[in-house]
Write a protein that holds these residues in place. Structure first.
Motif, PDB file in Angstrom:
ATOM      1  N   ASP A  24       0.826  -1.197   0.000  1.00  0.00           N
ATOM      2  CA  ASP A  24       0.000   0.000   0.000  1.00  0.00           C
ATOM      3  C   ASP A  24       0.867   1.255   0.000  1.00  0.00           C
ATOM      4  OD1 ASP A  24      -2.173   1.695   0.149  1.00  0.00           O
ATOM      5  OD2 ASP A  24      -3.078   0.711   1.878  1.00  0.00           O
ATOM      6  N   ASP A  34      -5.361   6.135  -4.106  1.00  0.00           N
ATOM      7  CA  ASP A  34      -5.250   5.805  -2.691  1.00  0.00           C
ATOM      8  C   ASP A  34      -6.229   4.731  -2.234  1.00  0.00           C
ATOM      9  OD1 ASP A  34      -3.217   7.616  -2.474  1.00  0.00           O
ATOM     10  OD2 ASP A  34      -4.421   9.197  -1.554  1.00  0.00           O
ATOM     11  N   GLU A  35      -7.229   4.423  -3.049  1.00  0.00           N
ATOM     12  CA  GLU A  35      -8.250   3.469  -2.644  1.00  0.00           C
ATOM     13  C   GLU A  35      -8.080   2.094  -3.297  1.00  0.00           C
ATOM     14  OE1 GLU A  35     -10.577   4.293  -0.337  1.00  0.00           O
ATOM     15  OE2 GLU A  35      -9.447   6.169  -0.182  1.00  0.00           O
ATOM     16  N   ARG A  38      -8.121  -0.963  -1.040  1.00  0.00           N
ATOM     17  CA  ARG A  38      -9.137  -1.026   0.014  1.00  0.00           C
ATOM     18  C   ARG A  38      -9.907  -2.349   0.026  1.00  0.00           C
ATOM     19  NH1 ARG A  38     -10.584   3.280   3.415  1.00  0.00           N
ATOM     20  NH2 ARG A  38      -8.744   4.609   3.539  1.00  0.00           N
ATOM     21  N   PRO A  39     -10.228  -2.953  -1.133  1.00  0.00           N
ATOM     22  CA  PRO A  39     -10.937  -4.242  -1.074  1.00  0.00           C
ATOM     23  C   PRO A  39     -10.164  -5.318  -0.326  1.00  0.00           C
ATOM     24  CG  PRO A  39     -11.103  -3.306  -3.278  1.00  0.00           C
ATOM     25  CD  PRO A  39     -10.114  -2.465  -2.530  1.00  0.00           C
ATOM     26  N   TRP A  41      -7.900  -4.743   2.142  1.00  0.00           N
ATOM     27  CA  TRP A  41      -7.980  -4.372   3.552  1.00  0.00           C
ATOM     28  C   TRP A  41      -9.335  -4.774   4.133  1.00  0.00           C
ATOM     29  CZ3 TRP A  41      -4.094  -3.158   6.596  1.00  0.00           C
ATOM     30  CH2 TRP A  41      -2.942  -2.558   6.075  1.00  0.00           C
ATOM     31  N   ALA A  42     -10.396  -4.488   3.366  1.00  0.00           N
ATOM     32  CA  ALA A  42     -11.739  -4.825   3.833  1.00  0.00           C
ATOM     33  C   ALA A  42     -11.885  -6.328   4.013  1.00  0.00           C
ATOM     34  CB  ALA A  42     -12.789  -4.303   2.846  1.00  0.00           C
ATOM     35  N   ARG A  56     -10.402 -10.665  -5.017  1.00  0.00           N
ATOM     36  CA  ARG A  56     -10.120  -9.235  -4.822  1.00  0.00           C
ATOM     37  C   ARG A  56      -8.719  -8.886  -5.302  1.00  0.00           C
ATOM     38  NH1 ARG A  56     -13.128  -7.431   0.826  1.00  0.00           N
ATOM     39  NH2 ARG A  56     -15.066  -8.577   0.449  1.00  0.00           N
ATOM     40  N   ARG A 184      -7.503  -1.114  11.497  1.00  0.00           N
ATOM     41  CA  ARG A 184      -7.752   0.298  11.176  1.00  0.00           C
ATOM     42  C   ARG A 184      -6.537   1.178  11.462  1.00  0.00           C
ATOM     43  NH1 ARG A 184     -12.006   3.474   9.975  1.00  0.00           N
ATOM     44  NH2 ARG A 184     -13.446   1.732  10.233  1.00  0.00           N
ATOM     45  N   LEU A 187      -3.894   0.520   8.904  1.00  0.00           N
ATOM     46  CA  LEU A 187      -4.179   1.190   7.633  1.00  0.00           C
ATOM     47  C   LEU A 187      -3.829   2.669   7.712  1.00  0.00           C
ATOM     48  CD1 LEU A 187      -5.334   1.313   4.787  1.00  0.00           C
ATOM     49  CD2 LEU A 187      -7.626   1.428   5.781  1.00  0.00           C
ATOM     50  N   GLU A 188      -4.080   3.286   8.844  1.00  0.00           N
ATOM     51  CA  GLU A 188      -3.734   4.700   9.012  1.00  0.00           C
ATOM     52  C   GLU A 188      -2.225   4.911   8.932  1.00  0.00           C
ATOM     53  OE1 GLU A 188      -5.528   5.672  12.733  1.00  0.00           O
ATOM     54  OE2 GLU A 188      -7.568   5.753  11.903  1.00  0.00           O
ATOM     55  N   THR A 191      -1.333   4.590   5.312  1.00  0.00           N
ATOM     56  CA  THR A 191      -1.772   5.762   4.545  1.00  0.00           C
ATOM     57  C   THR A 191      -0.796   6.917   4.711  1.00  0.00           C
ATOM     58  OG1 THR A 191      -4.102   5.130   4.747  1.00  0.00           O
ATOM     59  CG2 THR A 191      -3.639   7.443   4.289  1.00  0.00           C
TER      60      THR A 191
END
Length: 209
Positions: A24, A34-35, A38-39, A41-42, A56, A184, A187-188, A191
């Motif tokens: 990432d 940036d997204e 996300r799949p 991570w989800a 995914r 979460r 991920l921050e 990011t």
């Protein structure tokens, strides 16, 4: 605890999150937004099955494009020679080699999310991400190898490498200490690192222009 020790003790979710976080942070080198991850991570947050992870992952590869099959395709031990290092000896230099390493990180991601395959991938992503940050850092590392840095010998690290090492350790500690609830904040952390690398790539592009 060193990064090597943290990877050695991590469970499957922690390893998948570690490898995914490294990838990432390097998305700017792949031309992704940036997204785009996300799949995946989800899927970790939802505890999606191995088949859904693979679906995914293929969607992400389709969005980012490129010939992933030549660089490993399905990930796992067979694609890395079992060494936990797919970074090899890139033929380019600087940003070109960094892009190659980032593409190999994505190519080597295991479609079947087995514990053994994810461990090899996470270890290889750790090495590759540190090398990428070393290649892009205008201040060069003082000399110790990536392996030495991962084992805890951190004297004289360049700023980008030092920050990447801290982020890798933080992600693994978050998952080890908090389980799914650590995703979460992990991920921050990733990011933040992605924004830093995007800024570095942008500055290098402006200088070339």
């Amino acid at each position: 605890m060193s990064l090597v020790e943290l990877i050695g003790q991590a469970d499957e979710r922690g390893l998948a999150a570690s490898g995914l976080a490294c990838l990432d942070r390097c998305v700017p080198l792949l031309g992704g937004d940036d997204e785009v991850l996300r799949p995946l991570w989800a899927g970790l947050a939802e505890d999606a099955g191995a088949a859904e992870w693979g679906e995914r992952l293929e969607q992400v590869r389709g969005k980012l494009g490129g010939e992933f099959g030549a660089a490993g395709g399905g990930g796992g031990e067979s694609d890395t020679g079992g060494s936990g290092d797919f970074s090899g000896s890139g033929t380019g230099s600087g940003e070109d080699e960094a892009v190659l390493l980032a593409r190999r990180m994505l190519a080597a991601a295991p479609v079947e999310r087995s514990a053994a395959g994810v461990r090899v991938w996470a270890d290889a992503c750790s090495v590759a991400a540190l090398r990428i940050h070393g290649l892009l850092d205008p201040l060069k590392d003082a000399g110790d190898s990536v392996d030495a840095r991962r084992e805890g010998r951190t004297e004289g690290m360049s700023p980008l490498v030092a920050a990447e090492l801290r982020r890798q350790i933080t992600v693994l500690e978050l998952l080890a200490g908090h389980g799914p609830a650590g995703l979460r904040p992990a991920l921050e952390v990733s990011t933040e690192g992605r924004r830093v690398l995007r800024a570095v790539v942008s500055r290098r592009s402006r200088r070339r222009g």
